[in-house]
Design a protein around this motif. Structure first.
Motif, short mmCIF file in Angstrom:
data_model
loop_
_atom_site.label_atom_id
_atom_site.label_comp_id
_atom_site.label_asym_id
_atom_site.label_seq_id
_atom_site.Cartn_x
_atom_site.Cartn_y
_atom_site.Cartn_z
N ILE A 85 -3.69 6.87 -8.97
CA ILE A 85 -4.25 5.62 -8.45
C ILE A 85 -4.63 4.71 -9.62
O ILE A 85 -4.35 3.52 -9.64
N ARG A 92 -9.08 1.12 -1.59
CA ARG A 92 -8.38 1.49 -0.35
C ARG A 92 -7.49 2.71 -0.57
O ARG A 92 -7.38 3.59 0.27
N MET A 93 -6.88 2.74 -1.74
CA MET A 93 -6.03 3.90 -2.06
C MET A 93 -6.88 5.17 -2.17
O MET A 93 -6.43 6.25 -1.79
N ILE A 94 -8.08 5.02 -2.72
CA ILE A 94 -8.96 6.18 -2.84
C ILE A 94 -9.29 6.74 -1.47
O ILE A 94 -9.23 7.95 -1.23
N ASN A 97 -6.20 17.00 -8.22
CA ASN A 97 -5.94 15.59 -7.96
C ASN A 97 -7.01 14.66 -8.53
O ASN A 97 -7.10 13.50 -8.15
N GLU A 140 0.84 -1.20 0.00
CA GLU A 140 0.00 0.00 0.00
C GLU A 140 0.88 1.26 0.00
O GLU A 140 0.59 2.22 -0.72
N TYR A 167 -0.27 15.29 -3.09
CA TYR A 167 -1.28 14.31 -2.71
C TYR A 167 -1.30 13.20 -3.75
O TYR A 167 -0.88 13.39 -4.89
N VAL A 168 -1.83 12.07 -3.36
CA VAL A 168 -2.05 10.98 -4.31
C VAL A 168 -3.28 11.35 -5.14
O VAL A 168 -4.33 11.68 -4.59
N SER A 169 -3.14 11.35 -6.45
CA SER A 169 -4.27 11.76 -7.31
C SER A 169 -5.02 10.55 -7.83
O SER A 169 -4.51 9.43 -7.86
N ILE A 170 -6.25 10.82 -8.28
CA ILE A 170 -7.07 9.77 -8.89
C ILE A 170 -6.36 9.20 -10.13
O ILE A 170 -6.36 8.00 -10.36
N MET A 171 -5.76 10.08 -10.93
CA MET A 171 -5.05 9.62 -12.13
C MET A 171 -3.91 8.69 -11.73
O MET A 171 -3.66 7.68 -12.38
N ALA A 194 -6.19 8.36 -0.03
CA ALA A 194 -5.86 9.61 -0.73
C ALA A 194 -6.81 10.73 -0.29
O ALA A 194 -6.39 11.87 -0.10
N GLU A 205 -5.86 11.84 3.21
CA GLU A 205 -4.62 12.62 3.21
C GLU A 205 -4.87 14.05 2.71
O GLU A 205 -4.39 15.01 3.30
N LEU A 206 -5.65 14.14 1.64
CA LEU A 206 -5.94 15.48 1.11
C LEU A 206 -6.70 16.31 2.16
O LEU A 206 -6.39 17.47 2.41
#
Lengths: 263, 386
Positions: free
Chosen positions: A195, B10-12, B48, A71, A189-193, B15, B18-19
């Motif tokens: 992911i 889970r990543m969603i 994002n 993860e 940040y981790v973006s949707i794209m 993420a 975190e945002l």
């Protein structure tokens, strides 16, 4: 072009959680804790991606541990790292910072790289030694508490944070290990794209044999530090409750601070 | 039946968390207090990929579904971020409407701009005498050459000041009791079109998105800006209702979680009469009761989104989730406020802005009475009750 390897660790977030020690006293109960990438590593991965975006090259992220580490590695891939490797083996359990450095170095020695970034320390055990030991084992220079990295033609000009607000600037040729301090960038940040790109990406796994390290070099037997027990410091011994009206309490507090040399 | 989330889901969630954590609670309290739009947060949502999450990748979106949108929304709410109208206006009324009912030309023109943040939407449906009953719409669109000309008045329109486009519900045929559902037509209208005038409404329950009256005086709209077919606008209109209900439910579940967590933390720490107040059943059981209720609603919400993504009927689940999320959510927030005593009523405690929002969800985007009417009529098969 610059190829950077970033070593990351998955740690529990204990900033606001109640920490409970397990019965054997050698671990904390983590079932109710949330885990995430170590804060220092988050800055390290951001710095590596920024350098790649500016200069071209490749970012490879390495983590040690079970499947749950994927993860954290995927997060790094989603932000822009190109490859991830997970190092896992039952023999790795119980490794201290030295043993982890041996494991990382065994995996890194066969890879192409210019620089290795680690966090300056980990938020869970706070040893702050892995990066330096890794550099020693690899036989390359290192810098700790790094707060700025500029790379030009294989030479890095870095700034280090010293005691008392002092800063040091060094020039270090590649290859080198930099232990990254927090605050030197603003982690994205981790973006949707992101992911979308990485969610189905397989992360290669390497065991002790794959990286040519034997079981007696790692884990508890290969460690220098043996963890005996965790304890929570006894509360209240040094605490003094100041009684009285706000005016009186403020006066007493000021007197104590003055006595201790705070002013 | 699988309940575990995929790696991607889970990543969603992480993420989103975190945002949201990148914005301190003080940020939201200040925005709420100053009645100021949280532009910095919205910009991060766009950057994002959250606004375009359900837009297919070929149109520049994230290519995910309603379930992913809902998972993200709940997580934003869990952290106290107020995303309800942010998702319902542009991603649902704009994105999903155009995606499902737009012409290829409309999709190619609008969807990439929605995804990249260049185009925001507001929704022009409510009128002084027509809200829940869209058939009573009196704003008209008459044909003039290749264009349509819109005349009329809309009210309680959220966020037109932030939008470039408005999805406008009009009548293109007079109301005919024999063909009740015919004659409604939807248009995608530029909000800066000549003839559109707005006036800000003074609402007691201030939200991040301001509310407006909107006047249409001979507003010309090219015929190609029609969404769906002429006179058959109820079809695209009704199609957005289930996602709209899910976004409302997500907001409710998230904010309820936020409030419960806050109250529990406080009740464990706050000592009155030498023990934490959370050790009393009078404090503990209402929070436990809310925890149980919200857990159940959250599951139903995910089921609704799952069914929607599979193209299966989801009206029952979406309506029930919206109903229970707002009723149980409001109850949960109210209990959280009560747990904190007088402190709960301060802005600083962070619950007042949530309380306002969750109260809204009982009324908008649809009243809970009409949700019950839907369940009575369409789930239970009872006579129409209104």
């Amino acid at each position: 072009m610059v190829d950077i390897i970033v070593c990351v660790k998955r740690v529990p977030d204990t900033s606001e959680a109640e920490v409970i020690i397990k019965d054997d006293k050698r671990a904390i109960k983590d079932a109710d804790l949330t885990f995430d990438i170590n804060e220092w590593d988050n800055y390290a991965i951001e710095e590596a991606i920024l350098k790649k975006e500016a200069l071209g090259g490749k970012v490879t992220v390495i983590g040690v541990g079970g499947e749950e580490v994927n993860e954290v590695l995927r997060r790094c891939l989603a932000k822009g790292a190109d490859e991830a490797i997970r190092l896992t083996d039952p023999a790795f359990d119980g490794s201290d910072g030295y043993a982890i450095a041996k494991i990382l170095s065994a995996a890194i020695k066969d890879l192409q790289y210019d620089f290795v970034f680690t966090g300056a320390q980990a938020g869970d055990d706070s040893y702050g030694v892995t990066g330096q030991m890794l550099a020693e084992i690899l036989g390359i220079p290192h810098a700790t508490m790094v707060t700025k990295v500029d790379i030009n033609n294989g030479t890095a000009r870095i700034r280090r944070e010293l005691e008392g607000g002092l800063e040091e600037v060094d020039e270090i040729n590649k290859p080198a290990v930099f232990c990254i301090q927090t605050g030197l960038n603003e982690p994205r940040y981790v973006s949707i794209m992101g992911i979308r790109k990485v969610s189905k990406k397989e992360i290669p796994v390497k065991a002790a044999a794959d990286i040519g390290i034997s079981a007696d070099e790692v884990g508890e037997v290969g460690s220098m530090v043996k963890l005996e027990e965790f304890s929570i410091p006894p509360a209240g011994e040094l605490a003094e409750m100041i009684e009285g009206t706000p005016d009186e309490a403020a006066g007493k507090l000021a007197a104590i601070l003055k006595e201790k040399g705070a002013f | 039946m699988r309940f575990e989330l995929t790696d991607e889901q889970r990543m969603i969630k992480s993420a989103a968390a975190e945002l949201a954590q990148g914005f301190e609670e003080e940020y939201w309290i200040e925005k709420s207090r100053g009645n100021e739009y949280p532009r910095e947060f919205y910009d991060e949502l766009v950057k994002n990929g959250w606004i375009g999450i359900a837009i297919p990748e070929e149109y520049g979106g994230g290519g995910m579904g309603m379930l992913e949108m809902v998972l993200g929304m709940v997580e934003f709410g869990n952290q106290g971020a107020d995303v309800g109208l942010m998702f319902v206006l542009t991603p649902v009324f704009g994105g999903l409407s155009v995606l499902k009912h737009g012409s290829e030309q409309q999709k190619e023109e609008l969807l990439p701009k929605i995804a990249n943040g260049d185009m925001r939407f507001c929704f022009g449906i409510t009128e002084p005498d027509a809200g829940s009953n869209a058939l009573k719409t009196t704003t008209t669109a008459g044909k003039r050459g290749d264009n349509y000309v819109i005349n009329g008045k809309k009210t309680l329109i959220s966020g037109i000041d932030l939008a470039q486009k408005m999805l406008v519900v009009t009548r293109t045929m007079p109301y005919d009791p024999k063909h009740k559902v015919a004659g409604i037509t939807l248009f995608l209208v530029d909000v800066d079109s000549p003839g559109i005038d707005t006036s800000e409404l003074d609402v007691g329950l201030s939200l991040l998105e301001k509310q407006y009256e909107v006047f249409f005086d001979d507003v010309e709209v090219p015929a190609e800006n029609m969404l769906g077919e002429e006179h058959r606008g109820l079809i695209p209109l009704f199609d957005t209702l289930n996602p709209e209900r899910m976004t409302g439910a997500s907001n409710g579940v998230g904010f309820a979680n936020f409030a419960i967590n806050k109250a529990v933390e406080y009740a464990k720490m706050r000592q009155v009469f030498d023990v934490p107040i959370g050790s009393h059943q009078g404090i503990q059981f209402p929070l436990a009761d809310s925890r149980a209720k919200i857990d159940a609603v959250e599951l139903l919400l995910y089921k609704a989104a799952y069914l929607y993504d599979k193209g299966m009927p989801c009206g029952r689940e979406a309506n029930t989730a919206k109903y229970l999320a707002s009723e149980f959510g409001f109850e949960a927030v109210d209990r959280a406020v009560q747990t904190m005593g007088g402190y709960g009523l301060t802005e600083e405690a962070g619950l007042m802005r949530v309380w306002k929002n969750i109260r809204l969800i009982k009324t908008a985007p649809v009243t809970n009475q009409l949700v019950l009417a839907y369940i009575g009529q369409h789930v239970l098969g009872m006579p129409k009750s209104y």
